[in-house]
Design an enzyme around this catalytic site. Structure first.
Site, mmCIF file in Angstrom:
data_model
loop_
_atom_site.group_PDB
_atom_site.id
_atom_site.type_symbol
_atom_site.label_atom_id
_atom_site.label_comp_id
_atom_site.label_asym_id
_atom_site.label_seq_id
_atom_site.Cartn_x
_atom_site.Cartn_y
_atom_site.Cartn_z
ATOM 1 N N LYS A 116 29.761 -0.647 17.054
ATOM 2 C CA LYS A 116 29.756 -2.000 16.730
ATOM 3 C C LYS A 116 30.232 -2.049 15.097
ATOM 4 O O LYS A 116 29.706 -1.382 14.254
ATOM 5 C CB LYS A 116 28.230 -2.789 16.776
ATOM 6 C CG LYS A 116 28.039 -2.713 18.359
ATOM 7 C CD LYS A 116 26.601 -3.377 18.336
ATOM 8 C CE LYS A 116 26.336 -3.425 19.907
ATOM 9 N NZ LYS A 116 26.067 -2.232 20.515
ATOM 10 N N THR B 151 15.232 7.983 11.006
ATOM 11 C CA THR B 151 15.922 6.517 11.072
ATOM 12 C C THR B 151 16.282 6.523 9.522
ATOM 13 O O THR B 151 15.938 7.391 8.652
ATOM 14 C CB THR B 151 14.784 5.521 11.252
ATOM 15 O OG1 THR B 151 15.441 4.342 11.305
ATOM 16 C CG2 THR B 151 13.569 5.572 10.112
ATOM 17 N N ALA B 152 17.086 5.571 9.457
ATOM 18 C CA ALA B 152 17.932 5.674 7.895
ATOM 19 C C ALA B 152 16.884 5.193 6.875
ATOM 20 O O ALA B 152 17.222 5.808 5.766
ATOM 21 C CB ALA B 152 18.734 4.397 8.054
ATOM 22 N N GLY C 143 24.145 6.765 2.950
ATOM 23 C CA GLY C 143 22.846 7.599 2.510
ATOM 24 C C GLY C 143 22.695 9.019 3.180
ATOM 25 O O GLY C 143 23.321 8.936 4.485
ATOM 26 N N GLY D 215 20.956 7.284 13.302
ATOM 27 C CA GLY D 215 19.542 7.160 12.898
ATOM 28 C C GLY D 215 18.330 7.316 13.905
ATOM 29 O O GLY D 215 18.665 8.319 14.613
ATOM 30 N N ASP E 19 28.004 5.551 18.480
ATOM 31 C CA ASP E 19 28.028 4.463 17.620
ATOM 32 C C ASP E 19 28.889 4.905 16.395
ATOM 33 O O ASP E 19 29.110 5.948 16.205
ATOM 34 C CB ASP E 19 26.702 4.288 17.210
ATOM 35 C CG ASP E 19 25.921 3.288 18.211
ATOM 36 O OD1 ASP E 19 26.572 2.960 19.131
ATOM 37 O OD2 ASP E 19 24.812 3.074 17.970
ATOM 38 N N MET F 93 21.370 -3.172 7.375
ATOM 39 C CA MET F 93 22.512 -3.828 7.464
ATOM 40 C C MET F 93 22.390 -4.973 6.576
ATOM 41 O O MET F 93 22.577 -6.214 6.928
ATOM 42 C CB MET F 93 22.625 -4.321 8.907
ATOM 43 C CG MET F 93 22.741 -3.267 9.957
ATOM 44 S SD MET F 93 22.724 -3.474 11.551
ATOM 45 C CE MET F 93 21.012 -3.806 11.987
ATOM 46 N N GLU G 137 35.738 55.927 2.962
ATOM 47 C CA GLU G 137 34.829 55.570 3.916
ATOM 48 C C GLU G 137 35.140 54.189 4.746
ATOM 49 O O GLU G 137 35.423 54.073 5.830
ATOM 50 C CB GLU G 137 33.435 55.226 3.411
ATOM 51 C CG GLU G 137 32.486 55.018 4.393
ATOM 52 C CD GLU G 137 31.264 54.672 3.683
ATOM 53 O OE1 GLU G 137 30.176 54.121 4.384
ATOM 54 O OE2 GLU G 137 30.852 55.064 2.352
ATOM 55 N N PRO H 191 20.702 9.812 9.906
ATOM 56 C CA PRO H 191 21.466 8.725 8.974
ATOM 57 C C PRO H 191 22.832 9.517 8.401
ATOM 58 O O PRO H 191 23.510 8.616 8.057
ATOM 59 C CB PRO H 191 20.507 8.697 7.898
ATOM 60 C CG PRO H 191 19.795 9.860 7.709
ATOM 61 C CD PRO H 191 19.481 10.151 9.151
#
Length: 452
Positions: free
Chosen positions: A250, A311-312, A392, A282, A228, A363, A22, A205
């Site tokens: 940054k 967000t983080a 994270g 984030g 970023d 940060m 088959e 995150p």
């Protein structure tokens, strides 16, 4: 990626299928469906390889498969041996046929049943009418190339073609409606220079599965991505290969590009007609300076929209098993940044040093000693639980737990900690949950805790 997926034109090419049963019959039928000339054989003879474009071995004895593999490798002929990956120079994928659209799923021969399961899930998500959309696009391509000689104009046309009214009509099976919308779209594309659009998008995150559906769609359709440093590589990989990527991220105490230049860049790209995704780790409006960017866009008359992200503080705390609020321990939560201005932390320490409150500090890795000292100096207990979450929601996530007094020393003594990675500090009774996480637990997974 272990192997390069390619689609081969086998029309009128000779393909040899060795074996009986088959599976061999199914392989032969699939080859005939794409126009190949198929020769079936129950055994192997090297003389049968003359002029052969592909050899498939299915349900044949080991000695036959081995001999066919050696002969094909010696002659440079692709060979696929069903359930014998060691003999394969090409693998047979699970296929979703929406002619002219073909989707192939491969696992390098290691897990064919997994490929079949993925095929089922993708088949449910890809309507059969995608073939109508692809067929219309095929007919329109030569006309669009003549009418829109500029590459950027064509890219913009096709993005709107596949995401707007044309696609909606085609996927609904309305061929006539799709044609009308395509005519109008092409006419508008030629009528006047277009102004682009900027989408401010939260990338979350780190874990790409935390993207919103809207964020994913915008990333995949972007012409230019301005991103970023905190945006995960796995998120950037979701973009089109043709999309231009500009890193403006940054770093601590430095910046690849000052904020004013980032604002000017977004305005310039939009005025050039590009569909720009400004991708931020984030959420764009949570310490992401998104507010400054939309002020610049408004002043320049550039259309924009904002897609929020996880967000983080929310994502990292959740993946570390730390509730930011808790009926017994925390009735409020404050988000602040540990970024120094003029060499010092400019925070409302009295407001932060309140009982029954969780403090999430973005940060905060490098400012951790000062954070600890100031919070204790304004009334918080030295024994108050505290935790640092680095990277994270990513596979590399690290969680260091301690108290407000000893966490700086714990972090300083950790030789494996990447201090350039994004870090979030959580201070409050809820941070005690980090101590209960089992060593080596996968971020976001608490199965071992439940079992224990």
């Amino acid at each position: 990626m272990r192997a390069l997926p390619l689609f081969h034109d086998l029309r009128d090419r000779l393909c040899l299928v060795i074996g009986q049963g088959e599976i061999a019959a199914r392989k032969a039928a699939a080859l005939r469906a794409v126009g190949a000339n198929v020769r079936m054989a129950s055994g192997f003879d090297a003389g049968d390889l003359a002029g052969t474009a592909l050899v498939v071995v299915a349900e044949a004895p080991e000695t036959i498969a081995h001999a066919a593999c050696d002969a094909c490798r010696a002659r440079g002929i692709p060979i696929n041996a069903v359930d014998r990956p060691a003999y394969c120079t090409v693998t047979w994928p699970a296929i979703i046929d929406r002619d002219p659209v073909t989707i192939a799923i491969g696992t390098g021969g290691t897990a064919p049943l997994l490929a079949a399961r993925l095929r089922t899930r993708i088949e449910q998500a890809v309507p059969h009418t995608v073939a109508v959309l692809a067929a219309i696009a095929e007919r329109w391509r030569p006309l669009v190339k003549r009418q829109l000689p500029d590459t950027a104009d064509r890219r913009h046309f096709w993005q709107r073609f596949f995401t707007g009214a044309v696609a909606q009509a085609a996927l609904a099976g309305d061929r006539a409606g799709a044609q009308r919308h395509a005519i109008a779209l092409l006419a508008n594309s030629r009528a006047r220079p277009r102004l682009g659009h900027v989408h401010l998008v939260g990338a979350g995150p780190g874990d790409p599965e935390l993207l919103t559906l809207r964020a994913l769609r915008l990333i995949q359709s972007a012409e230019i991505i301005v991103h970023d440093r905190l945006v995960a590589t796995e998120v950037l990989d979701l973009a089109s290969r043709e999309a231009r990527r500009i890193d403006v991220g940054k770093r601590r105490a430095t910046a690849c590009m000052p904020q004013a230049q980032i604002n000017a860049l977004l305005v310039r790209l939009a005025r050039e007609g590009a569909r720009v995704v400004r991708l931020k780790g984030g959420d764009p409006f949570m310490f992401g300076r998104g507010g400054e960017e939309i002020e610049a866009l408004i002043a320049a008359g550039v259309p924009f929209d904002v897609t929020p992200g996880v967000t983080a503080a929310l994502g990292c705390a959740a993946y570390a098993g730390i509730p930011l609020t808790h009926r017994d321990h925390a009735h409020s939560c404050v988000f602040v940044t540990g970024h120094r201005r003029d060499g010092r932390l400019d925070l409302n320490w009295r407001m932060l040093a309140q009982p029954g409150q969780t403090i999430a500090i973005y940060m905060g890795v490098h400012a951790l000693p000062e954070l600890s000292r100031q919070l204790q100096g304004h009334g918080l207990s030295a024994t108050l639980p505290a935790a640092l979450i680095v990277d994270g929601t990513r596979p590399s996530q690290r969680v260091l737990a301690g108290t407000l007094a000893d966490l700086p020393a714990i972090v300083a003594a950790d030789q494996q900690l990447d201090r350039s990675a994004p870090g979030l500090v959580i201070v409050g009774e809820v941070a005690a949950a980090a101590r209960r996480m089992p060593a080596g637990a996968r971020p976001g997974s608490f199965a071992r805790i439940a079992a224990e």
